[in-house]
Motif scaffolding. Structure first.
Motif, PDB file in Angstrom:
ATOM      1  N   UNK A 162       0.783  -1.045   0.066  1.00 51.92           N
ATOM      2  CA  UNK A 162      -0.122   0.000  -0.194  1.00 51.92           C
ATOM      3  C   UNK A 162       1.017   1.279   0.198  1.00 51.92           C
ATOM      4  N   UNK A 163       0.251   2.404  -0.456  1.00 51.03           N
ATOM      5  CA  UNK A 163       0.814   3.561  -0.146  1.00 51.03           C
ATOM      6  C   UNK A 163      -0.073   4.470   0.366  1.00 51.03           C
ATOM      7  N   UNK A 164      -0.508   5.581  -0.217  1.00 53.79           N
ATOM      8  CA  UNK A 164      -1.568   6.511   0.421  1.00 53.79           C
ATOM      9  C   UNK A 164      -2.899   6.216  -0.212  1.00 53.79           C
ATOM     10  N   UNK A 165      -3.966   6.346   0.567  1.00 54.27           N
ATOM     11  CA  UNK A 165      -5.318   5.819   0.134  1.00 54.27           C
ATOM     12  C   UNK A 165      -5.703   4.534  -0.142  1.00 54.27           C
ATOM     13  N   UNK A 166      -6.746   4.232  -0.733  1.00 49.95           N
ATOM     14  CA  UNK A 166      -7.154   2.907  -0.957  1.00 49.95           C
ATOM     15  C   UNK A 166      -6.167   2.173  -2.271  1.00 49.95           C
ATOM     16  N   UNK A 167      -5.992   1.014  -2.002  1.00 48.75           N
ATOM     17  CA  UNK A 167      -5.173   0.374  -3.257  1.00 48.75           C
ATOM     18  C   UNK A 167      -6.010  -0.885  -3.656  1.00 48.75           C
ATOM     19  N   UNK A 168      -5.219  -1.524  -4.738  1.00 47.39           N
ATOM     20  CA  UNK A 168      -5.747  -2.688  -5.207  1.00 47.39           C
ATOM     21  C   UNK A 168      -5.238  -3.841  -4.446  1.00 47.39           C
ATOM     22  N   UNK A 169      -4.312  -3.988  -3.568  1.00 44.52           N
ATOM     23  CA  UNK A 169      -4.128  -4.966  -3.155  1.00 44.52           C
ATOM     24  C   UNK A 169      -3.820  -4.730  -1.332  1.00 44.52           C
ATOM     25  N   UNK A 170      -4.056  -3.737  -1.156  1.00 44.40           N
ATOM     26  CA  UNK A 170      -4.197  -3.343   0.692  1.00 44.40           C
ATOM     27  C   UNK A 170      -4.466  -1.985   0.665  1.00 44.40           C
ATOM     28  N   UNK A 171      -5.040  -1.553   1.837  1.00 40.60           N
ATOM     29  CA  UNK A 171      -5.407  -0.202   2.299  1.00 40.60           C
ATOM     30  C   UNK A 171      -4.352   0.559   2.915  1.00 40.60           C
ATOM     31  N   UNK A 172      -3.730   1.833   2.529  1.00 42.07           N
ATOM     32  CA  UNK A 172      -2.724   2.506   3.001  1.00 42.07           C
ATOM     33  C   UNK A 172      -3.194   3.818   3.806  1.00 42.07           C
ATOM     34  N   UNK A 173      -2.294   4.520   3.947  1.00 42.48           N
ATOM     35  CA  UNK A 173      -2.249   5.754   4.835  1.00 42.48           C
ATOM     36  C   UNK A 173      -3.738   6.550   4.739  1.00 42.48           C
ATOM     37  N   UNK A 174      -4.387   6.917   5.808  1.00 44.14           N
ATOM     38  CA  UNK A 174      -5.595   7.528   5.660  1.00 44.14           C
ATOM     39  C   UNK A 174      -6.848   6.989   5.111  1.00 44.14           C
ATOM     40  N   UNK A 175      -6.725   5.428   4.781  1.00 38.29           N
ATOM     41  CA  UNK A 175      -7.751   4.624   4.473  1.00 38.29           C
ATOM     42  C   UNK A 175      -8.075   3.632   5.664  1.00 38.29           C
ATOM     43  N   UNK A 176      -8.972   2.869   5.214  1.00 32.50           N
ATOM     44  CA  UNK A 176      -9.205   1.627   6.190  1.00 32.50           C
ATOM     45  C   UNK A 176      -9.693   0.454   5.250  1.00 32.50           C
ATOM     46  N   UNK A 177      -9.884  -0.615   6.159  1.00 29.38           N
ATOM     47  CA  UNK A 177     -10.093  -1.874   5.359  1.00 29.38           C
ATOM     48  C   UNK A 177      -8.853  -2.677   5.237  1.00 29.38           C
ATOM     49  N   UNK A 178      -9.278  -3.985   4.904  1.00 29.77           N
ATOM     50  CA  UNK A 178      -8.288  -5.280   5.153  1.00 29.77           C
ATOM     51  C   UNK A 178      -7.684  -5.433   3.664  1.00 29.77           C
ATOM     52  N   UNK A 179      -7.264  -6.634   3.399  1.00 32.23           N
ATOM     53  CA  UNK A 179      -6.347  -6.696   2.240  1.00 32.23           C
ATOM     54  C   UNK A 179      -7.477  -7.299   1.064  1.00 32.23           C
ATOM     55  N   UNK A 180      -8.382  -8.244   1.643  1.00 31.42           N
ATOM     56  CA  UNK A 180      -9.138  -8.961   0.558  1.00 31.42           C
ATOM     57  C   UNK A 180      -8.381 -10.048  -0.034  1.00 31.42           C
ATOM     58  N   UNK A 181      -9.228 -11.009  -0.716  1.00 29.92           N
ATOM     59  CA  UNK A 181      -8.484 -11.907  -1.678  1.00 29.92           C
ATOM     60  C   UNK A 181      -7.058 -11.895  -2.513  1.00 29.92           C
ATOM     61  N   UNK A 182      -7.184 -10.369  -3.336  1.00 27.77           N
ATOM     62  CA  UNK A 182      -6.356 -10.224  -3.813  1.00 27.77           C
ATOM     63  C   UNK A 182      -4.895  -9.872  -3.018  1.00 27.77           C
ATOM     64  N   UNK A 183      -5.056  -9.197  -2.286  1.00 24.53           N
ATOM     65  CA  UNK A 183      -4.076  -8.829  -1.208  1.00 24.53           C
ATOM     66  C   UNK A 183      -3.506 -10.014  -0.350  1.00 24.53           C
ATOM     67  N   UNK A 184      -4.141 -11.077  -0.162  1.00 21.95           N
ATOM     68  CA  UNK A 184      -3.669 -12.192   0.526  1.00 21.95           C
ATOM     69  C   UNK A 184      -2.992 -13.063  -0.605  1.00 21.95           C
ATOM     70  N   UNK A 185      -3.451 -13.233  -1.872  1.00 24.84           N
ATOM     71  CA  UNK A 185      -2.743 -13.970  -2.783  1.00 24.84           C
ATOM     72  C   UNK A 185      -1.374 -13.268  -3.120  1.00 24.84           C
ATOM     73  N   UNK A 186      -1.568 -11.805  -2.882  1.00 32.69           N
ATOM     74  CA  UNK A 186      -0.092 -11.179  -3.218  1.00 32.69           C
ATOM     75  C   UNK A 186       0.982 -11.475  -2.181  1.00 32.69           C
ATOM     76  N   UNK A 187       0.416 -11.534  -0.826  1.00 38.33           N
ATOM     77  CA  UNK A 187       1.353 -12.055   0.212  1.00 38.33           C
ATOM     78  C   UNK A 187       1.993 -13.212   0.073  1.00 38.33           C
ATOM     79  N   UNK A 188       1.115 -14.163  -0.105  1.00 37.10           N
ATOM     80  CA  UNK A 188       1.451 -15.670  -0.616  1.00 37.10           C
ATOM     81  C   UNK A 188       2.539 -15.626  -1.705  1.00 37.10           C
ATOM     82  N   UNK A 189       2.467 -14.766  -2.906  1.00 36.19           N
ATOM     83  CA  UNK A 189       3.400 -14.753  -3.798  1.00 36.19           C
ATOM     84  C   UNK A 189       4.797 -13.969  -3.233  1.00 36.19           C
TER      85      UNK A 189
END
Length: 356
Positions: A162-189
């Motif tokens: 993540x960086x600032x704000x909402x992201x495709x794989x994770x949520x960053x600074x000033x945002x809220x929320x979790x990783x979701x399935x794409x973020x978890x898949x990225x972590x595995x990779x």
């Protein structure tokens, strides 16, 4: 003393700010005189000559390109494909700097040890290539999770989802929320490729979800303490303790608003807020008190990360002034061995373990 800076946006400065980092700081400032397109014009502190002057022989250097959805007001690219292409342009600049002898890539234990040996065997670093470890700040430019392996092949070794704000794989600074399935898949990779997860910029929800699902090597390349400056960009003590328990190193960042409370952009100055390097040591020392040792702190300056002298500690005229840190640590009672850990030893220990 060999110094490692674990976060510098070199390619962003070269490709978006149009700075020729092979030139002296003063020359870059002169060329930017009168320019108003960026708030830090004429206030840059980073260039290759000053890195060499400051004995900064190894850096973690970034690629960065944010994707922004139609309702996202942050600056960025309108498709992941455009963001990917932007990072590839940045990569081309790094490769040209390698060809020109300005930089040398560090991608494994052998190249790390070679750079340390070559850098520390001489005091005159004029013309010496600066070693760089390639990192991606924000994963938005990974068009698919499969693109991460492509990036690994060209030398990417660390990634912050993540960086600032909402992201495709994770949520960053000033945002809220979790990783979701794409973020978890990225972590595995990331884990499969034995890359380093950079926890920097993860919002609290995404941070804790990442810690739950990721079992590989993790660091925070440029992060300070929420206990001292209360903002979600900083880590809480619980987050810092979690990172410490995983053997992470946390790089002290030098953007003034993350060092002193109450910073007002465009109004505050380092002088008006007494933002000095002593304040950076306060953040480092706070982490050491949580850890009970000096094994988890380092430098991740972020200097010229879309700010310049106007938003850096008072003593920073150029990045070579990182050399002032050892005396400040000793003044606080840190031993010579601890000072070496902060300046390079902790990052080296981390990398040698990760790449063993």
């Amino acid at each position: 003393m060999l110094t490692i800076d674990a976060h510098l946006d070199l390619s962003m400065n070269a490709m978006e700010w149009n700075r020729d980092l092979t030139r002296p700081v003063g020359e870059i400032r002169e060329r930017e005189k009168g320019m108003k397109d960026k708030p830090d014009r004429g206030n840059n502190v980073v260039c290759f000559p000053e890195l060499r002057k400051g004995d900064i022989g190894i850096v973690v250097a970034t690629q960065i390109a944010r994707y922004v959805a139609p309702d996202n007001p942050l600056p960025g690219w309108h498709s992941p494909q455009q963001a990917w292409a932007q990072t590839q342009g940045q990569l081309a600049w790094y490769k040209q700097m390698e060809t020109d002898g300005e930089l040398t890539p560090i991608t494994d234990l052998a190249s790390l040890n070679k750079q340390v040996q070559q850098w520390t065997s001489t005091k005159d670093h004029t013309g010496s290539p600066i070693g760089y470890i390639l990192s991606l700040e924000g994963a938005d430019s990974m068009v698919t999770v499969g693109h991460l392996e492509k990036a690994y092949r060209y030398g990417l070794r660390a990634i912050g989802p993540a960086h600032y704000g909402p992201g495709r794989y994770a949520q960053g600074t000033n945002a809220t929320g979790g990783l979701g399935p794409d973020g978890r898949a990225l972590l595995k990779e990331i884990e499969r490729l034995n890359m380093i997860l950079d926890a920097t910029h993860l919002c609290d929800d995404s941070f804790w979800e990442a810690m739950k699902h990721y079992n590989g090597h993790v660091w925070a390349s440029h992060h300070n303490c929420r206990a001292l400056v209360d903002h979600n960009r900083q880590f809480s003590d619980d987050q810092l303790k979690e990172l410490i328990s995983r053997g992470a190193v946390i790089g002290g960042v030098m953007d003034a608003w993350m060092l002193v409370p109450g910073w007002e952009r465009g109004k505050s100055t380092p002088a008006s807020t007494n933002c000095t390097l002593e304040v950076l040591i306060d953040h480092m020392d706070h982490i050491c008190q949580l850890a009970g040792n000096a094994d988890h702190i380092g430098i991740g300056s972020d200097l010229d990360g879309a700010f310049g002298k106007e938003q850096s500690p008072l003593e920073i005229e150029t990045i070579a002034d990182l050399g002032r840190i050892p005396s400040l640590l000793k003044k606080r009672g840190y031993s010579d061995a601890d000072v070496e850990k902060v300046m390079h030893g902790n990052w080296l220990r981390f990398l040698r373990k990760a790449w063993a």
